[in-house]
Scaffold this motif. Structure first.
Motif, PDB file in Angstrom:
ATOM      1  N   PHE A 137       0.829  -1.197   0.000  1.00  0.00           N
ATOM      2  CA  PHE A 137       0.000   0.000   0.000  1.00  0.00           C
ATOM      3  C   PHE A 137       0.870   1.256   0.000  1.00  0.00           C
ATOM      4  N   LEU A 138       1.905   1.290   0.822  1.00  0.00           N
ATOM      5  CA  LEU A 138       2.785   2.463   0.870  1.00  0.00           C
ATOM      6  C   LEU A 138       3.463   2.703  -0.478  1.00  0.00           C
ATOM      7  N   GLU A 139       3.788   1.629  -1.180  1.00  0.00           N
ATOM      8  CA  GLU A 139       4.358   1.772  -2.523  1.00  0.00           C
ATOM      9  C   GLU A 139       3.318   2.326  -3.496  1.00  0.00           C
ATOM     10  N   LYS A 140       2.084   1.840  -3.403  1.00  0.00           N
ATOM     11  CA  LYS A 140       1.018   2.313  -4.292  1.00  0.00           C
ATOM     12  C   LYS A 140       0.765   3.806  -4.135  1.00  0.00           C
ATOM     13  N   ILE A 141       0.822   4.292  -2.902  1.00  0.00           N
ATOM     14  CA  ILE A 141       0.539   5.716  -2.685  1.00  0.00           C
ATOM     15  C   ILE A 141       1.786   6.585  -2.793  1.00  0.00           C
ATOM     16  N   SER A 142       2.940   5.956  -3.025  1.00  0.00           N
ATOM     17  CA  SER A 142       4.218   6.661  -3.211  1.00  0.00           C
ATOM     18  C   SER A 142       4.692   7.407  -1.968  1.00  0.00           C
ATOM     19  N   LEU A 143       4.580   6.759  -0.822  1.00  0.00           N
ATOM     20  CA  LEU A 143       5.156   7.320   0.404  1.00  0.00           C
ATOM     21  C   LEU A 143       6.484   6.630   0.652  1.00  0.00           C
ATOM     22  N   GLN A 144       7.554   7.417   0.718  1.00  0.00           N
ATOM     23  CA  GLN A 144       8.876   6.833   0.901  1.00  0.00           C
ATOM     24  C   GLN A 144       9.528   7.216   2.218  1.00  0.00           C
ATOM     25  N   TYR A 145       9.234   8.417   2.725  1.00  0.00           N
ATOM     26  CA  TYR A 145       9.955   8.889   3.902  1.00  0.00           C
ATOM     27  C   TYR A 145       8.992   9.424   4.952  1.00  0.00           C
ATOM     28  N   ILE A 146       9.306   9.106   6.197  1.00  0.00           N
ATOM     29  CA  ILE A 146       8.623   9.711   7.330  1.00  0.00           C
ATOM     30  C   ILE A 146       9.705  10.286   8.231  1.00  0.00           C
ATOM     31  N   ILE A 147       9.634  11.573   8.442  1.00  0.00           N
ATOM     32  CA  ILE A 147      10.631  12.268   9.257  1.00  0.00           C
ATOM     33  C   ILE A 147       9.967  12.699  10.553  1.00  0.00           C
ATOM     34  N   LEU A 148      10.592  12.364  11.665  1.00  0.00           N
ATOM     35  CA  LEU A 148      10.105  12.788  12.976  1.00  0.00           C
ATOM     36  C   LEU A 148      10.971  13.923  13.480  1.00  0.00           C
ATOM     37  N   CYS A 149      10.335  14.947  13.984  1.00  0.00           N
ATOM     38  CA  CYS A 149      11.095  16.062  14.536  1.00  0.00           C
ATOM     39  C   CYS A 149      10.349  16.628  15.741  1.00  0.00           C
ATOM     40  N   LYS A 150      11.037  17.434  16.499  1.00  0.00           N
ATOM     41  CA  LYS A 150      10.424  18.097  17.649  1.00  0.00           C
ATOM     42  C   LYS A 150      10.147  19.547  17.295  1.00  0.00           C
ATOM     43  N   ASN A 151       9.073  20.067  17.854  1.00  0.00           N
ATOM     44  CA  ASN A 151       8.728  21.489  17.691  1.00  0.00           C
ATOM     45  C   ASN A 151       8.581  21.892  16.223  1.00  0.00           C
ATOM     46  N   LEU A 152       7.857  21.087  15.465  1.00  0.00           N
ATOM     47  CA  LEU A 152       7.648  21.356  14.045  1.00  0.00           C
ATOM     48  C   LEU A 152       6.919  22.679  13.848  1.00  0.00           C
ATOM     49  N   ARG A 153       7.433  23.459  12.906  1.00  0.00           N
ATOM     50  CA  ARG A 153       6.804  24.719  12.523  1.00  0.00           C
ATOM     51  C   ARG A 153       6.704  24.733  11.006  1.00  0.00           C
ATOM     52  N   VAL A 154       5.550  25.172  10.518  1.00  0.00           N
ATOM     53  CA  VAL A 154       5.325  25.309   9.082  1.00  0.00           C
ATOM     54  C   VAL A 154       4.827  26.730   8.865  1.00  0.00           C
ATOM     55  N   SER A 155       5.548  27.494   8.059  1.00  0.00           N
ATOM     56  CA  SER A 155       5.212  28.908   7.820  1.00  0.00           C
ATOM     57  C   SER A 155       5.039  29.664   9.140  1.00  0.00           C
ATOM     58  N   ASP A 156       5.982  29.483  10.020  1.00  0.00           N
ATOM     59  CA  ASP A 156       5.994  30.133  11.336  1.00  0.00           C
ATOM     60  C   ASP A 156       4.828  29.755  12.240  1.00  0.00           C
ATOM     61  N   LEU A 157       4.117  28.683  11.902  1.00  0.00           N
ATOM     62  CA  LEU A 157       3.034  28.199  12.751  1.00  0.00           C
ATOM     63  C   LEU A 157       3.430  26.852  13.344  1.00  0.00           C
ATOM     64  N   SER A 158       3.130  26.663  14.598  1.00  0.00           N
ATOM     65  CA  SER A 158       3.346  25.370  15.237  1.00  0.00           C
ATOM     66  C   SER A 158       2.461  24.342  14.525  1.00  0.00           C
ATOM     67  N   ALA A 159       3.006  23.164  14.252  1.00  0.00           N
ATOM     68  CA  ALA A 159       2.246  22.160  13.498  1.00  0.00           C
ATOM     69  C   ALA A 159       2.470  20.769  14.071  1.00  0.00           C
ATOM     70  N   HIS A 160       1.460  19.913  13.894  1.00  0.00           N
ATOM     71  CA  HIS A 160       1.564  18.511  14.304  1.00  0.00           C
ATOM     72  C   HIS A 160       2.141  17.659  13.177  1.00  0.00           C
ATOM     73  N   GLY A 161       1.947  18.084  11.929  1.00  0.00           N
ATOM     74  CA  GLY A 161       2.441  17.298  10.812  1.00  0.00           C
ATOM     75  C   GLY A 161       2.346  18.072   9.514  1.00  0.00           C
ATOM     76  N   PHE A 162       3.021  17.541   8.516  1.00  0.00           N
ATOM     77  CA  PHE A 162       3.049  18.169   7.203  1.00  0.00           C
ATOM     78  C   PHE A 162       3.340  17.087   6.168  1.00  0.00           C
ATOM     79  N   ALA A 163       2.577  17.072   5.096  1.00  0.00           N
ATOM     80  CA  ALA A 163       2.817  16.138   3.996  1.00  0.00           C
ATOM     81  C   ALA A 163       3.411  16.891   2.822  1.00  0.00           C
ATOM     82  N   ASN A 164       4.438  16.313   2.228  1.00  0.00           N
ATOM     83  CA  ASN A 164       5.006  16.850   1.000  1.00  0.00           C
ATOM     84  C   ASN A 164       4.933  15.739  -0.054  1.00  0.00           C
TER      85      ASN A 164
END
Length: 167
Positions: free
Chosen positions: A7-34
């Motif tokens: 399933f992960l191959e079908k949807i083309s997900l290759q990497y999962i990165i874990l980090c602390k204190n994630l911020r996206v566009s200067d906003l605190s975030a729980h997650g982000f998909a690229n």
């Protein structure tokens, strides 16, 4: 096993990165998909319950990006009442709460009211994390019932053996 390798191959997900204190566009975030980079970035500081939901939520963004024909925004928007409009972007709204709504009226959280893609991802995250709650909510909410059926029907098109937890 919620997501198998196939399933992960079908949807083309290759990497999962874990980090602390994630911020996206200067906003605190729980997650982000690229999806273009086939990557999820998750905030390991998130509470366990939120982390589980966000993992499924962000995976759905990867799914939707790679199978946009199955998860068409216009079909999705037709589930909502005709007087409802999404915001222009998920951060263009003050509807950021991930808390489950008591009165759903077609939405599991305030955040799901921001954009169609956030609504789909929130719906999927609830299907995967709170199947009993979803079952109970869709009994009295025809909009949510349609959305849940739509997500499940189209995921089965991607992988006929997809494992909806506790179904």
């Amino acid at each position: 096993e919620t997501y198998n390798k196939s399933f992960l191959e079908k949807i083309s997900l290759q990497y999962i990165i874990l980090c602390k204190n994630l911020r996206v566009s200067d906003l605190s975030a729980h997650g982000f998909a690229n999806p273009k980079m086939k990557t999820l970035i998750l905030n390991s500081n998130s509470e366990k319950e939120i982390f589980r939901r966000v993992l499924h939520h962000e995976i759905f963004h990867i799914i939707q990006f790679n199978f946009s024909d199955y998860f068409d925004q216009f079909k999705w928007k037709n589930f909502n009442s005709s007087d409802f409009d999404y915001a222009e972007c998920s951060t263009c709204s003050n509807k950021l709460s991930l808390k489950p709504l008591d009165i759903t009226n077609g939405f599991f959280t305030d955040y799901s009211k921001t954009t169609f893609s956030e609504d789909m991802a929130e719906t999927f995250s609830f299907i995967m994390t709170y199947p009993k709650l979803v079952f109970n909510k869709i009994q009295n909410d025809n909009i949510l019932s349609g959305k849940v059926f739509f997500i499940k029907k189209n995921l089965i098109k991607i992988d006929e053996n997809f494992n909806f937890k506790n179904d």
